[in-house]
Write an enzyme that holds these catalytic residues in place. Structure first.
Site, PDB file in Angstrom:
ATOM      1  N   ARG A 250       0.809  -1.034   0.009  1.00  0.00           N
ATOM      2  CA  ARG A 250      -0.017  -0.095   0.018  1.00  0.00           C
ATOM      3  C   ARG A 250       0.988   1.173  -0.160  1.00  0.00           C
ATOM      4  O   ARG A 250       1.919   1.369   0.759  1.00  0.00           O
ATOM      5  CB  ARG A 250      -0.850  -0.010   1.226  1.00  0.00           C
ATOM      6  CG  ARG A 250      -2.216  -1.074   1.058  1.00  0.00           C
ATOM      7  CD  ARG A 250      -3.058  -0.679   0.058  1.00  0.00           C
ATOM      8  NE  ARG A 250      -4.171  -1.425   0.235  1.00  0.00           N
ATOM      9  CZ  ARG A 250      -4.392  -2.506  -0.570  1.00  0.00           C
ATOM     10  NH1 ARG A 250      -3.255  -3.194  -1.235  1.00  0.00           N
ATOM     11  NH2 ARG A 250      -5.466  -3.433  -0.441  1.00  0.00           N
ATOM     12  N   GLU A 279      -2.683   7.925  -4.731  1.00  0.00           N
ATOM     13  CA  GLU A 279      -3.047   7.087  -5.770  1.00  0.00           C
ATOM     14  C   GLU A 279      -4.369   7.257  -6.272  1.00  0.00           C
ATOM     15  O   GLU A 279      -5.220   7.380  -5.435  1.00  0.00           O
ATOM     16  CB  GLU A 279      -3.023   5.613  -5.000  1.00  0.00           C
ATOM     17  CG  GLU A 279      -3.055   4.534  -6.486  1.00  0.00           C
ATOM     18  CD  GLU A 279      -2.570   3.360  -5.688  1.00  0.00           C
ATOM     19  OE1 GLU A 279      -3.691   2.518  -5.808  1.00  0.00           O
ATOM     20  OE2 GLU A 279      -1.612   2.920  -4.935  1.00  0.00           O
ATOM     21  N   HIS A 298      -0.722   0.065  -9.935  1.00  0.00           N
ATOM     22  CA  HIS A 298      -1.453  -0.710  -9.073  1.00  0.00           C
ATOM     23  C   HIS A 298      -1.852  -2.098  -9.940  1.00  0.00           C
ATOM     24  O   HIS A 298      -3.159  -2.521  -9.989  1.00  0.00           O
ATOM     25  CB  HIS A 298      -2.599  -0.300  -8.446  1.00  0.00           C
ATOM     26  CG  HIS A 298      -2.785  -0.832  -7.116  1.00  0.00           C
ATOM     27  ND1 HIS A 298      -3.340  -0.213  -5.981  1.00  0.00           N
ATOM     28  CD2 HIS A 298      -2.884  -2.363  -6.887  1.00  0.00           C
ATOM     29  CE1 HIS A 298      -3.514  -1.078  -4.922  1.00  0.00           C
ATOM     30  NE2 HIS A 298      -3.160  -2.251  -5.423  1.00  0.00           N
TER      31      HIS A 298
END
Length: 337
Positions: A250, A279, A298
């Protein structure tokens, strides 16, 4: 998706075995929410479960949305008979609000499970790719507009690797690293349980002591209040000159500004980031142009990879819900993962 796609990967448990001591909720009809994804509905039925609409008879919920704060909370508040909730992701930080509410006032017998371990193989594979790319300076070379005949680039063979986290990603990454003969250290909350494949296992409190030896630092831990921002300017400065940082967990674990500064100063030799903070990473963010920095959006586990893996997790946990074995991916609402 073909049957061959579904068979490419399998779930990988973390260093702690699946818990068999969790309270077993009362079984009954299962609702697939907020949208009844046909693949998930089919997985529930393969597991022997009865798929039904959300009503007073519902005893299990498989949640398919990316987050659930608010909507999922309302569903559970209105249906206290729900004893089992399956979440879609390996990390559950997107459900922090509803889990916090559950930890403050837990429903007796309510069990939470996630997909942790389900996506470990593709994510570990991506971590290895990022590490090799950064060591061989592929980000810099991919941007080059002319032949640059230099001798830069390093080998992963025999490197000192520190992995933060001891879940399925770490376990699978250690397996992938075996041919390279690395010296691997795993950093985890409970160091009393050694991680197979690691040369040593240390507690999170000892992270600072192992950073000076980390030629490669891989972040594969859950994002919680305790781990948020755990790698900042001070931790990056403790790494040896030329070290590389890989983050496939993360973005909130790592200080983006500190990474950019360490790359531009030359202290960091490279970075591979599949997750960022913020993000999505804005187009004008300096990390896009930072030296030897590779950012992927991602995609360590794409939908083609996760869909069959999530379906398999749902099927397995439905069988457990009906009394056929242990649940996988049990979540501790208090710990947040």
């Amino acid at each position: 998706m073909t049957d061959a796609d579904a068979a490419r990967h399998r779930a990988i448990d973390g260093a702690t075995a699946p818990r068999a001591d969790v309270p077993r909720p009362a079984s009954g009809p299962i609702a697939v929410l907020p949208a009844a994804d046909p693949a998930v509905v089919a997985a529930v039925r393969r597991g022997g479960g009865e798929v039904g609409p959300l009503d007073d008879a519902t005893r299990g919920v498989v949640w398919t949305a990316a987050s659930g704060d608010g909507e999922l909370e309302r569903v559970l508040a209105a249906h206290p008979g729900v004893g089992w909730v399956q979440l879609p992701w390996a990390g559950v930080d997107a459900f922090a609000g509803v889990l916090a509410a559950a930890s403050a006032d837990p429903q007796p017998g309510r069990l939470w499970t996630s997909a942790k371990g389900a996506y470990a193989q593709p994510v570990a594979e991506h971590a290895l790719a990022l590490a090799l790319g950064a060591l061989r300076e592929l980000p810099r070379r991919a941007r080059a507009g002319s032949w640059e005949a230099d001798e830069r680039g390093r080998s992963l063979f025999g490197a000192s690797v520190v992995i933060v986290g001891a879940g399925g990603i770490a376990v699978e990454l250690l397996r992938l690293l075996e041919p390279f003969g690395v010296l691997a250290t795993v950093v985890r909350r409970d160091a009393s349980v050694a991680v197979p494949g690691a040369s040593r296992t240390v507690a999170t409190a000892d992270l600072e002591a192992v950073l000076p030896d980390a030629e490669v630092l891989v972040l594969a831990a859950a994002l919680t209040d305790e781990t948020r921002g755990m790698i900042g300017a001070a931790e990056l400065a403790a790494l040896p000159p030329g070290a590389i940082v890989i983050n496939v967990a993360r973005g909130g674990l790592l200080d983006s500004a500190a990474v950019d500064a360490a790359l531009r100063s030359g202290h960091l030799g490279g970075a591979g980031l599949d997750v960022t903070d913020p993000e999505p990473l804005p187009a004008d963010h300096p990390l896009w142009s930072a030296p030897n920095c590779l950012v992927t959006p991602h995609v360590a586990d794409t939908e083609a990879m996760t869909a069959p893996l999530f379906a398999a997790r749902v099927e397995e946990n439905v069988r457990a819900f009906l009394g056929g074995g242990p649940f996988r991916g049990v979540v501790d609402p208090v710990a947040g993962y």
